[in-house]
Motif scaffolding. Structure first.
Motif, PDB file in Angstrom:
ATOM      1  N   ASN A 177       0.826  -1.213   0.000  1.00 43.72           N
ATOM      2  CA  ASN A 177       0.000   0.000   0.000  1.00 43.72           C
ATOM      3  C   ASN A 177       0.858   1.261   0.000  1.00 43.72           C
ATOM      4  O   ASN A 177       0.532   2.236  -0.672  1.00 43.72           O
ATOM      5  N   GLN A 182      -2.946   2.330  -2.940  1.00 45.20           N
ATOM      6  CA  GLN A 182      -4.264   1.832  -3.315  1.00 45.20           C
ATOM      7  C   GLN A 182      -4.817   0.998  -2.156  1.00 45.20           C
ATOM      8  O   GLN A 182      -4.917  -0.228  -2.261  1.00 45.20           O
ATOM      9  N   LEU A 184      -7.737   0.486  -0.752  1.00 43.19           N
ATOM     10  CA  LEU A 184      -8.950  -0.321  -0.903  1.00 43.19           C
ATOM     11  C   LEU A 184      -8.644  -1.641  -1.596  1.00 43.19           C
ATOM     12  O   LEU A 184      -9.064  -2.712  -1.148  1.00 43.19           O
ATOM     13  N   THR A 185      -7.878  -1.578  -2.667  1.00 43.50           N
ATOM     14  CA  THR A 185      -7.527  -2.797  -3.412  1.00 43.50           C
ATOM     15  C   THR A 185      -6.627  -3.700  -2.587  1.00 43.50           C
ATOM     16  O   THR A 185      -6.846  -4.916  -2.488  1.00 43.50           O
ATOM     17  N   PHE A 187      -5.956  -3.810   0.783  1.00 43.76           N
ATOM     18  CA  PHE A 187      -6.470  -4.407   2.014  1.00 43.76           C
ATOM     19  C   PHE A 187      -7.726  -5.240   1.781  1.00 43.76           C
ATOM     20  O   PHE A 187      -8.078  -6.081   2.609  1.00 43.76           O
ATOM     21  N   SER A 188      -8.379  -5.052   0.650  1.00 39.85           N
ATOM     22  CA  SER A 188      -9.448  -5.989   0.269  1.00 39.85           C
ATOM     23  C   SER A 188      -8.849  -7.360  -0.019  1.00 39.85           C
ATOM     24  O   SER A 188      -9.418  -8.397   0.371  1.00 39.85           O
ATOM     25  N   LEU A 189      -7.705  -7.381  -0.693  1.00 34.04           N
ATOM     26  CA  LEU A 189      -7.017  -8.644  -0.950  1.00 34.04           C
ATOM     27  C   LEU A 189      -6.537  -9.280   0.348  1.00 34.04           C
ATOM     28  O   LEU A 189      -6.699 -10.493   0.552  1.00 34.04           O
ATOM     29  N   ALA A 191      -7.792  -8.855   3.361  1.00 37.12           N
ATOM     30  CA  ALA A 191      -8.968  -9.347   4.077  1.00 37.12           C
ATOM     31  C   ALA A 191      -9.481 -10.644   3.462  1.00 37.12           C
ATOM     32  O   ALA A 191      -9.878 -11.580   4.184  1.00 37.12           O
ATOM     33  N   ALA A 192      -9.474 -10.732   2.136  1.00 37.52           N
ATOM     34  CA  ALA A 192      -9.936 -11.947   1.455  1.00 37.52           C
ATOM     35  C   ALA A 192      -9.056 -13.139   1.805  1.00 37.52           C
ATOM     36  O   ALA A 192      -9.555 -14.259   2.016  1.00 37.52           O
TER      37      ALA A 192
END
Length: 218
Positions: A177, A182, A184-185, A187-189, A191-192
């Motif tokens: 990051n 980026q 959102l992209t 930490f979305s990954l 979290a997934a």
């Protein structure tokens, strides 16, 4: 100048999963060894052992894991004991897991019907034989579901090791990051990936709890 978020960045984050799993495995293995010792001390007839185990549990359950990581990492360095983030995280998480597993397993030992202990006394079994052959095998069956549930919490707790510089999944996300900006992209990954690691274990723990409830009802 910021980098673009591409396959190399994704792969870097995915590869960090191995360090999250390794840290979780080390902490769980060490916590299991410490936890059984704490659990046995909690139910021991020796009063000083019971008090020591109770104090240990209250200290590590009553303070944030983040503070425990800070104290192990920075505290030992202050006293001149050089320690890297990997070792510090492993020690802190092992102590943390020992306290929680010790209390979980103490409850499971005490959940074994008292008639089992009374029967073993009637058969003339000593404390060691009674625990190893009668009480602990039954307590182990009871403990499986809550132990798996705690493992889920431990995996998520490894994310705090990023604060002392250990590069696991969360820290890898922070590094990428900072390079790509980026959040959102990235930490979305992250979290997934945590979801992929933890959700199957959560389902398994729930399944085990259901099976135990059915077996108890019978």
């Amino acid at each position: 100048m910021f980098r673009t978020f591409g396959p190399n960045e994704v792969w870097y984050i995915v590869m960090a999963v191995q360090w999250t799993l390794l840290l979780s495995a080390v902490a769980f293995a060490g916590g299991a060894a410490g936890g059984i010792a704490i659990a046995l001390a909690r139910v021991s007839p020796i009063r000083p052992l019971r008090y020591f185990a109770l104090a240990f549990i209250r200290v590590f359950q009553g303070t944030p894991l983040l503070m425990q990581l800070f104290l192990v990492f920075f505290g030992l360095n202050i006293f001149g004991v050089g320690i890297n983030p990997w070792v510090a995280a492993a020690i802190a998480l092992t102590l943390h897991a020992s306290a929680y597993l010790g209390e979980i397993w103490r409850g499971c030992i005490e959940a074994v019907p008292s008639g089992q202990s009374e029967a073993s006394w009637a058969l003339g079994l000593g404390y060691r034989d009674r625990m190893s052959h009668i009480i602990l095998p039954q307590a182990a069956k009871i403990s499986v579901a809550p132990t798996v549930g705690f493992l889920v919490q431990l995996i998520k707790g490894t994310s705090l090791a990023s604060i002392i510089g250990f590069v696991e999944l969360t820290r890898a996300g922070q590094i990428i990051n900072n390079a790509t900006f980026q959040p959102l992209t990235v930490f979305s990954l992250v979290a997934a990936l945590y979801f992929i690691l933890c959700w199957p274990l959560s389902l398994w723990a729930r399944h085990l709890e259901g099976r135990f409830a059915i077996a108890t009802a019978r």
